[in-house]
Enzyme design. Structure first.
Site, PDB file in Angstrom:
ATOM      1  N   GLU A  64      56.997  61.555  20.468  1.00  0.00           N
ATOM      2  CA  GLU A  64      56.807  60.123  20.666  1.00  0.00           C
ATOM      3  C   GLU A  64      55.520  59.831  21.445  1.00  0.00           C
ATOM      4  OE1 GLU A  64      61.198  61.120  20.606  1.00  0.00           O
ATOM      5  OE2 GLU A  64      59.424  61.848  21.641  1.00  0.00           O
ATOM      6  N   PRO A 265      58.214  76.304  18.548  1.00  0.00           N
ATOM      7  CA  PRO A 265      59.459  75.899  19.208  1.00  0.00           C
ATOM      8  C   PRO A 265      59.321  74.590  19.969  1.00  0.00           C
ATOM      9  CG  PRO A 265      58.405  77.676  20.416  1.00  0.00           C
ATOM     10  CD  PRO A 265      57.624  77.500  19.150  1.00  0.00           C
ATOM     11  N   ARG A 266      60.437  73.903  20.097  1.00  0.00           N
ATOM     12  CA  ARG A 266      60.457  72.656  20.865  1.00  0.00           C
ATOM     13  C   ARG A 266      59.975  72.890  22.296  1.00  0.00           C
ATOM     14  NH1 ARG A 266      60.864  67.118  20.029  1.00  0.00           N
ATOM     15  NH2 ARG A 266      61.914  66.105  21.749  1.00  0.00           N
TER      16      ARG A 266
END
Length: 289
Positions: A64, A265-266
């Site tokens: 975001e 990866p996150r």
């Protein structure tokens, strides 16, 4: 008058807010908060208010926050006298924004949605306009901003079926919060329908994640990598969580043995454990960052 559910939320968060410093320190000890900037999470600023009208933009996490960059650049170009404040909620997003925000744009960690933290934050920054991205509905913050006649926008809005079901249990609260926004731009038709049912006045579709240009990169290194990959298919697993990498790897081994599997990866700090797990599955593993 606030609906009973929002009044209860405000009272409960007010009673629990004195415990926030302890919780934040524990999160900092676990690496989930920046220990040098915990005051920002309590609404205490670490930066002076610049001269001129101020617009506040918020994205909760990495995706975001980075999706805001095209909007930030456009605002900076069209209205140079407007000052921009960007908030986010995670350490990774703060680190990325520190490298990507244009000069003069201020970053702060978002305050918790406690009544006192909200008042401190708004008293200091006094934004003319607040822009929330995707799915951020903070009851105390939204209502306090509305009471101060701060214009509110929810853009690139996204609401899952589960979230809509949850808000549907408190329809008066959802209607009160969503009607506080002067502008609501959903990402797609499903979100538009859910938000409309909950009481929002929605506008045209907008997905900020489709508005930006390519991510910055070293063009020569990109060309070198493409040459090394050649005609191999490339499979990208992005924003993965624990346990998902092994499942994806097994699927690749079973169906696309010649493919190059790229895992982003996150949480990048998990890179070591992911590399070890993939090596144990028989993959030749290289780490890049």
């Amino acid at each position: 008058m606030r609906p009973a559910s929002l009044a209860l939320y405000g009272a409960a968060t007010g009673l629990l807010e004195p415990l926030a410093p302890l919780l934040l320190r524990r999160r900092a000890a676990a690496g989930k908060e920046d220990p040098t900037r915990l005051g920002e999470r309590l609404g205490k600023p670490s930066h002076a208010v610049p001269d001129g009208p101020l617009v506040w933009l918020h994205g909760v996490s990495v995706g975001e926050s980075l999706s805001l960059l095209p909007l930030i650049e456009a605002l900076s170009e069209r209205s140079p006298q407007t000052r921009l404040l960007v908030t986010s909620g995670t350490r990774t997003s703060a680190e990325l924004l520190a490298r990507r925000l244009p000069p003069g744009v201020i970053h702060q960690y978002a305050p918790i949605d406690g009544p006192r933290a909200v008042v401190r934050f708004l008293n200091h920054w006094r934004p003319r306009l607040a822009i929330f991205v995707e799915s951020e509905l903070w009851p105390n913050m939204v209502l306090a901003a509305q009471a101060r006649r701060i214009r509110l926008a929810l853009i690139s809005a996204r609401m899952t079926k589960a979230s809509a079901r949850g808000w549907g249990r408190v329809p008066a609260a959802a209607r009160t919060l969503l009607s506080a926004f002067d502008l609501v731009l959903p990402q797609e038709a499903e979100t538009a329908a859910r938000l409309t049912r909950l009481g929002a006045r929605v506008g045209p579709f907008l997905s900020l994640k489709l508005a930006g240009g390519p991510l910055p990169c070293d063009a020569a290194e990109l060309a070198r990598l493409r040459g090394m990959i050649g005609e191999r298919p490339v499979i990208l697993a992005a924003s993965t969580h624990p346990g998902e990498e092994e499942i994806i790897a097994r699927a690749v081994q079973a169906t696309e043995r010649d493919a190059l599997l790229v895992i982003a990866p996150r949480h990048p700090e998990r890179a070591g454990e992911i590399a070890a797990a993939l090596a144990a599955q028989g993959f030749t593993v290289t780490r890049r960052s």
